[in-house]
Design a protein around this motif. Structure first.
Motif, PDB file in Angstrom:
ATOM      1  N   TYR A 613       0.849  -1.189   0.000  1.00 36.38           N
ATOM      2  CA  TYR A 613       0.000   0.000   0.000  1.00 36.38           C
ATOM      3  C   TYR A 613       0.885   1.241   0.000  1.00 36.38           C
ATOM      4  O   TYR A 613       1.881   1.319   0.728  1.00 36.38           O
ATOM      5  CB  TYR A 613      -0.895   0.028   1.246  1.00 36.38           C
ATOM      6  CG  TYR A 613      -1.868  -1.119   1.336  1.00 36.38           C
ATOM      7  CD1 TYR A 613      -3.160  -1.009   0.834  1.00 36.38           C
ATOM      8  CD2 TYR A 613      -1.487  -2.325   1.922  1.00 36.38           C
ATOM      9  CE1 TYR A 613      -4.050  -2.063   0.924  1.00 36.38           C
ATOM     10  CE2 TYR A 613      -2.369  -3.377   2.012  1.00 36.38           C
ATOM     11  CZ  TYR A 613      -3.650  -3.246   1.505  1.00 36.38           C
ATOM     12  OH  TYR A 613      -4.531  -4.291   1.590  1.00 36.38           O
ATOM     13  N   LYS A 614       0.513   2.209  -0.828  1.00 33.82           N
ATOM     14  CA  LYS A 614       1.267   3.454  -0.912  1.00 33.82           C
ATOM     15  C   LYS A 614       0.306   4.616  -1.144  1.00 33.82           C
ATOM     16  O   LYS A 614      -0.495   4.603  -2.089  1.00 33.82           O
ATOM     17  CB  LYS A 614       2.271   3.382  -2.065  1.00 33.82           C
ATOM     18  CG  LYS A 614       3.042   4.674  -2.303  1.00 33.82           C
ATOM     19  CD  LYS A 614       3.934   5.036  -1.142  1.00 33.82           C
ATOM     20  CE  LYS A 614       4.762   6.281  -1.440  1.00 33.82           C
ATOM     21  NZ  LYS A 614       5.627   6.659  -0.297  1.00 33.82           N
ATOM     22  N   LEU A 616      -0.594   7.802  -2.634  1.00 36.09           N
ATOM     23  CA  LEU A 616      -0.140   8.631  -3.744  1.00 36.09           C
ATOM     24  C   LEU A 616      -0.322  10.107  -3.441  1.00 36.09           C
ATOM     25  O   LEU A 616       0.419  10.950  -3.931  1.00 36.09           O
ATOM     26  CB  LEU A 616      -0.895   8.253  -5.018  1.00 36.09           C
ATOM     27  CG  LEU A 616      -0.790   6.778  -5.444  1.00 36.09           C
ATOM     28  CD1 LEU A 616      -1.624   6.535  -6.687  1.00 36.09           C
ATOM     29  CD2 LEU A 616       0.661   6.389  -5.678  1.00 36.09           C
ATOM     30  N   PHE A 620      -5.593   9.595  -2.390  1.00 34.71           N
ATOM     31  CA  PHE A 620      -5.472   8.430  -3.269  1.00 34.71           C
ATOM     32  C   PHE A 620      -4.436   7.459  -2.710  1.00 34.71           C
ATOM     33  O   PHE A 620      -3.337   7.863  -2.322  1.00 34.71           O
ATOM     34  CB  PHE A 620      -5.086   8.858  -4.684  1.00 34.71           C
ATOM     35  CG  PHE A 620      -6.172   9.590  -5.422  1.00 34.71           C
ATOM     36  CD1 PHE A 620      -7.043   8.909  -6.260  1.00 34.71           C
ATOM     37  CD2 PHE A 620      -6.332  10.957  -5.260  1.00 34.71           C
ATOM     38  CE1 PHE A 620      -8.043   9.578  -6.935  1.00 34.71           C
ATOM     39  CE2 PHE A 620      -7.339  11.642  -5.923  1.00 34.71           C
ATOM     40  CZ  PHE A 620      -8.203  10.942  -6.769  1.00 34.71           C
ATOM     41  N   THR A 621      -4.799   6.177  -2.691  1.00 33.06           N
ATOM     42  CA  THR A 621      -3.923   5.120  -2.201  1.00 33.06           C
ATOM     43  C   THR A 621      -3.861   4.010  -3.238  1.00 33.06           C
ATOM     44  O   THR A 621      -4.897   3.548  -3.735  1.00 33.06           O
ATOM     45  CB  THR A 621      -4.431   4.548  -0.869  1.00 33.06           C
ATOM     46  OG1 THR A 621      -4.439   5.584   0.116  1.00 33.06           O
ATOM     47  CG2 THR A 621      -3.538   3.411  -0.391  1.00 33.06           C
ATOM     48  N   LEU A 622      -2.641   3.592  -3.557  1.00 34.36           N
ATOM     49  CA  LEU A 622      -2.427   2.497  -4.502  1.00 34.36           C
ATOM     50  C   LEU A 622      -2.192   1.206  -3.727  1.00 34.36           C
ATOM     51  O   LEU A 622      -1.416   1.178  -2.770  1.00 34.36           O
ATOM     52  CB  LEU A 622      -1.225   2.801  -5.395  1.00 34.36           C
ATOM     53  CG  LEU A 622      -0.750   1.663  -6.317  1.00 34.36           C
ATOM     54  CD1 LEU A 622      -1.815   1.319  -7.348  1.00 34.36           C
ATOM     55  CD2 LEU A 622       0.570   2.039  -6.984  1.00 34.36           C
ATOM     56  N   LEU A 624      -1.176  -2.858  -4.465  1.00 36.36           N
ATOM     57  CA  LEU A 624      -0.758  -3.936  -5.353  1.00 36.36           C
ATOM     58  C   LEU A 624      -0.719  -5.222  -4.542  1.00 36.36           C
ATOM     59  O   LEU A 624      -0.119  -5.262  -3.465  1.00 36.36           O
ATOM     60  CB  LEU A 624       0.626  -3.652  -5.952  1.00 36.36           C
ATOM     61  CG  LEU A 624       0.764  -2.374  -6.788  1.00 36.36           C
ATOM     62  CD1 LEU A 624       2.206  -2.211  -7.248  1.00 36.36           C
ATOM     63  CD2 LEU A 624      -0.175  -2.399  -7.991  1.00 36.36           C
ATOM     64  N   ALA A 686      -4.483  -4.899  -8.776  1.00 37.04           N
ATOM     65  CA  ALA A 686      -4.006  -3.516  -8.707  1.00 37.04           C
ATOM     66  C   ALA A 686      -5.231  -2.641  -8.489  1.00 37.04           C
ATOM     67  O   ALA A 686      -6.199  -2.718  -9.261  1.00 37.04           O
ATOM     68  CB  ALA A 686      -3.276  -3.121  -9.994  1.00 37.04           C
ATOM     69  N   GLU A 687      -5.191  -1.844  -7.433  1.00 36.84           N
ATOM     70  CA  GLU A 687      -6.390  -1.107  -7.055  1.00 36.84           C
ATOM     71  C   GLU A 687      -5.988   0.265  -6.538  1.00 36.84           C
ATOM     72  O   GLU A 687      -4.980   0.415  -5.833  1.00 36.84           O
ATOM     73  CB  GLU A 687      -7.153  -1.880  -5.979  1.00 36.84           C
ATOM     74  CG  GLU A 687      -8.555  -1.405  -5.732  1.00 36.84           C
ATOM     75  CD  GLU A 687      -9.424  -2.486  -5.083  1.00 36.84           C
ATOM     76  OE1 GLU A 687     -10.632  -2.253  -4.943  1.00 36.84           O
ATOM     77  OE2 GLU A 687      -8.880  -3.546  -4.723  1.00 36.84           O
ATOM     78  N   ILE A 688      -6.761   1.275  -6.902  1.00 35.44           N
ATOM     79  CA  ILE A 688      -6.573   2.634  -6.400  1.00 35.44           C
ATOM     80  C   ILE A 688      -7.815   3.009  -5.599  1.00 35.44           C
ATOM     81  O   ILE A 688      -8.933   2.968  -6.109  1.00 35.44           O
ATOM     82  CB  ILE A 688      -6.347   3.639  -7.545  1.00 35.44           C
ATOM     83  CG1 ILE A 688      -5.026   3.337  -8.255  1.00 35.44           C
ATOM     84  CG2 ILE A 688      -6.332   5.065  -7.011  1.00 35.44           C
ATOM     85  CD1 ILE A 688      -4.729   4.257  -9.416  1.00 35.44           C
ATOM     86  N   TYR A 689      -7.585   3.365  -4.333  1.00 37.21           N
ATOM     87  CA  TYR A 689      -8.673   3.768  -3.447  1.00 37.21           C
ATOM     88  C   TYR A 689      -8.735   5.288  -3.384  1.00 37.21           C
ATOM     89  O   TYR A 689      -7.702   5.972  -3.357  1.00 37.21           O
ATOM     90  CB  TYR A 689      -8.449   3.224  -2.034  1.00 37.21           C
ATOM     91  CG  TYR A 689      -8.420   1.719  -1.950  1.00 37.21           C
ATOM     92  CD1 TYR A 689      -9.595   0.980  -1.930  1.00 37.21           C
ATOM     93  CD2 TYR A 689      -7.215   1.036  -1.869  1.00 37.21           C
ATOM     94  CE1 TYR A 689      -9.572  -0.403  -1.841  1.00 37.21           C
ATOM     95  CE2 TYR A 689      -7.178  -0.352  -1.784  1.00 37.21           C
ATOM     96  CZ  TYR A 689      -8.363  -1.060  -1.772  1.00 37.21           C
ATOM     97  OH  TYR A 689      -8.332  -2.418  -1.685  1.00 37.21           O
ATOM     98  N   SER A 704     -13.079   2.653  -5.226  1.00 44.01           N
ATOM     99  CA  SER A 704     -11.846   2.120  -5.808  1.00 44.01           C
ATOM    100  C   SER A 704     -12.094   1.752  -7.257  1.00 44.01           C
ATOM    101  O   SER A 704     -13.226   1.488  -7.670  1.00 44.01           O
ATOM    102  CB  SER A 704     -11.364   0.887  -5.034  1.00 44.01           C
ATOM    103  OG  SER A 704     -12.263  -0.193  -5.190  1.00 44.01           O
TER     104      SER A 704
END
Length: 774
Positions: A613-614, A616, A620-622, A624, A686-689, A704
């Motif tokens: 989790y990162k 951005l 926004f959080t990426l 993988l 792969a998901e962006i929250y 997401s």
């Protein structure tokens, strides 16, 4: 005879600054006191306010004090004092009482809520009517409508007298239309386009989302915050002398449209020429400089300066210097447009934590919270330990809020208290899962969890899955602190029934019964090991239409029984900042399940999961995620088919039915196919929250967008990436008051269909999980 005996009445009026009339009285001894004119007020209340009693000497000063005291009580609108034959007569006229408060025309605020608000400012049914309070209430109502952007709202009050000295108050409200921001104009910008600058504002002109966010409604507080965001934007781009010169907010005569003009001066861009460190250097200078992100030669960036000061302060806080102060002092050269910074370090005195005080835990025992603390009493203050303690408490998921304060101990310079205030939330939940497919029909499941059983921190879980194909009954109990060192122990009892005949295929039925024990051991703050043993008995029932591979497993028989003793070993590494909705961190898990020799099942299954989790940005959080699994048999029998991996569904590859991806076998009776699972499994997500536009709190609800890929492979198949199934879509995750809810709208990108029907993926456009919390 004294003058006081000759006078029949001596009226004294309280006027202006509580002055008496010109007529005065000679002192006399009060023989009796009589109160006249009271209707609701008790006579005793009047006597309590009077500064004179029977037998006291009455004079001008005490008469003045009496009138002041009775007026000051707020009960009376007129007070007079008379004397007759040494009897003190107090004549009062009471203020009216409020008998009724009504509202009309209010649509935005319920009447009962408005009455509660009126009560807080002293205007309520049964209280004494006060005109000043009524004026205050009227202004407060107007202020509430202004906060909603309804500048045309009017409030009229009507006070109607009633019998028995009472009044009825009616608030007549005309709300009017909501005023909208029609234009935000920035004047004086040259380096950036107005469009880019307006992106820093939350306030905006009406668009397709402002019906939800309300950001097209003017608010002075919002504008102030937006101007600070604009200032930060310029400061972070090097404009050290940026200034907001003025703001004008105008409204049209009909009070429907608002126009905002912001006048700015950009100034020149400044370059950083030097970075120094000074002060009391408790840290090595090299280490301090590594914490400074400001670099010479780059443009000035206020955010980097602030973060650098904070980083040094936090580092000193880890060593006990709780009140360390780091100031970045600029040296500005306006002619050359350069700036140098000297970071002055003042660590202050080293402090330690005297006591840890915990409040707010009405159900959870103190020991459950204290065992998560990494900061200890009577130990040196450690900012990192306090932050870690807060994280551990939040990860328990017992509390909706955890607040930490470290006030200094009065009278000392080297002690602080650590005050923890928690807000408890419901820790029991009933989780419902539901699905609808053409093959299995409606599938229902329920899981009952209590993660904080009787406030002990122990976990109890019961699961009932009532699908037509899979039926599961299980009960588990886990004590996370079986030993004071944090070794956990848990027990499981279960029964699992699988009946695939409802799929319309000649398949199989299994009934499994088992019990197990498991232990967990923390290695450090982030890593842990687990080990457990599970005894399982599984009965397999086949029929004449069952696939040949199943009949082969049971040696050609329609029934076979299997016993196994499975050893489960695991490792986990978890650095996530939040268990429910992480923004940063890593979760890794490795597990292996081994059917021990000497029993009917001799196999192993190995699985690995890595989630990253990162953040951005702030919103926004990426994420993988990658998972892999492999299983095989090492005994005389083949790998048990009922231990196969499956994939597909709301928690793996969305857009495909649950367990629908992978090898399939034909149903000779119906001419369709069914999934058999496999011994090898691959999954990637792969998901962006991101929060819902206009939603302030992303801790409970977020959207997401995702891409999923995965497949399973049979024992005789080689892993091929060409067999991966892909999907994409949108998801909603909501930790609601009723429990976690997950809603997915997904599109399968490459469902496979073949002429022989052996590959026939089944898809689902809408999938969900929902829960109910108690």
């Amino acid at each position: 005879m004294k003058l006081s005996h000759m006078l029949r009445y001596i009226p004294l009026f309280f006027l202006g600054m509580y002055a008496l009339s010109a007529m005065a009285i000679e002192p006399f001894v009060v023989k009796d006191i009589r109160v006249e004119g009271i209707q609701r007020t008790e006579a005793g209340a009047v006597f309590n306010y009077l500064p004179v009693k029977v037998g006291d000497t009455m004079d001008d000063e005490k008469a003045t004090q009496a009138i002041k005291a009775l007026y000051g009580s707020g009960f009376f609108k007129d007070v007079r004092i008379e004397v007759e034959n040494d009897v003190l007569i107090v004549l009062v006229q009471e203020r009216a009482a409020i008998a009724q408060i009504t509202f009309s025309g209010n649509k935005s605020f319920p009447s009962d809520k408005m009455k509660e608000g009126m009560k807080q400012i002293g205007l309520s049914e049964g209280l004494i009517f006060d005109k000043s309070m009524l004026d205050r209430a009227e202004q407060e109502i107007k202020r509430q409508y202004l906060s909603q952007g309804k500048y045309a709202a009017t409030v009229k009050t009507v006070v109607s007298p009633l019998e028995r000295n009472r009044v009825a108050i009616a608030f007549q409200i005309e709300e009017g239309a909501v005023s909208k921001i029609r234009s935000i104009n920035i004047v004086g910008n040259q380096a950036f386009e107005s469009k880019e600058l307006l992106e820093q504002f939350k306030l905006t002109t009406p668009d397709w989302m402002t019906w939800w966010s309300k950001n097209d409604q003017y608010s002075k507080q919002k504008l102030t915050a937006d101007l600070e965001s604009l200032r930060s934007f310029y400061m972070n781009q090097g404009y050290l002398e940026f200034n907001v010169d003025s703001t004008q907010v105008s409204i049209t005569p009909d009070k429907r449209d608002i126009y905002i003009t912001v006048n700015i001066t950009e100034g020149e861009k400044y370059t950083v020429t030097d970075v120094k460190v000074a002060g009391e250097m408790l840290l090595p200078e090299d280490e301090a400089r590594k914490l400074i992100s400001v670099q010479t030669g780059e443009y000035f960036n206020r955010q980097k300066v602030t973060e650098s000061s904070k980083a040094i302060g936090d580092r000193l806080g880890n060593d006990g210097y709780a009140f360390a102060n780091v100031n970045a002092v600029p040296e500005v050269d306006k002619d050359k447009h350069t700036v140098g910074f000297t970071f002055f370090i003042d660590p202050g005195r080293r402090v330690y934590v005297r006591r840890i005080n915990i409040t707010g835990n009405t159900r959870t025992r103190d020991e459950v919270l204290r065992r998560e603390m990494r900061q200890l009493e009577s130990a040196w203050y450690g900012a990192d330990k306090i932050n870690r303690s807060k994280q551990r408490l939040e990860r328990l998921q017992f509390f909706s809020d955890v607040n930490v304060e470290t006030p200094a101990v009065p009278g000392t310079a080297d002690q602080v208290d650590l005050n923890l205030n928690v807000t408890e939330k419901s820790t029991g939940s009933i989780m419902f899962g539901a699905g609808l497919s053409s093959a299995e029909g409606v599938v229902l499941g329920v899981t009952v969890n209590q993660n904080n059983f009787l406030g002990t921190g122990n976990r109890v879980s019961a699961q009932i899955n009532t699908g037509r194909v899979n039926t599961v009954y299980s009960l588990s109990y886990t004590d996370p602190y079986f030993t004071p060192d944090g070794i956990s122990r848990g027990f499981d009892v279960y029964r699992r029934d699988v009946d695939t005949s409802y799929l319309g295929t000649g398949t199989y039925k299994t009934s499994s019964y088992g019990t197990g024990v498991k232990f967990g051991m923390p290695i450090n703050e982030r890593d842990s090991l687990s080990a457990g043993l599970t005894f399982d008995y599984t009965q397999v029932n086949l029929d004449a239409t069952s696939p040949g591979q199943y009949l082969l497993y049971c040696s050609g028989q329609l029934n076979c029984e299997n016993t196994s003793l499975a050893l489960n070993l695991g490792w986990a590494h978890d650095t996530r900042d939040n268990v429910l909705f992480p923004n940063n961190g890593v979760l890794q898990r490795a597990n292996i399940e081994i059917g021990l020799p000497g029993f009917d099942l001799e196999y192993y299954k190995a699985e690995y999961k890595h989630s990253w989790y990162k953040a951005l940005s702030k919103n926004f959080t990426l994420m993988l995620n990658g998972e892999a699994g492999y299983g095989a048999s090492y005994g005389s029998k083949d790998f048990p088919f009922f231990k196969n991996f499956y994939i597909g569904g709301v928690n793996s590859v969305r857009g495909f039915e649950t367990s629908a991806i992978g090898p399939r076998q034909p149903n000779t009776t119906t001419g369709t196919t069914f999934a058999t699972g496999g011994t090898k499994r691959l999954l990637g997500n792969a998901e962006i929250y991101f929060p819902i536009p206009g939603m302030k709190d992303a801790k409970q609800l977020r959207l997401s967008t995702f891409i999923d890929a995965g497949s399973v492979y049979a024992a005789d198949q080689d892993i091929s990436l060409s067999d991966l199934r892909f999907s994409t879509g949108l998801g909603v995750s909501w930790y609601s008051p009723f429990g976690p809810i997950k809603l997915v709208l997904a599109k399968a990108l490459n469902p496979k269909k073949s002429a022989d029907g052996l590959v026939d993926d089944r898809t689902q456009l809408l999938q969900f999980q929902l829960g109910s919390q108690f």
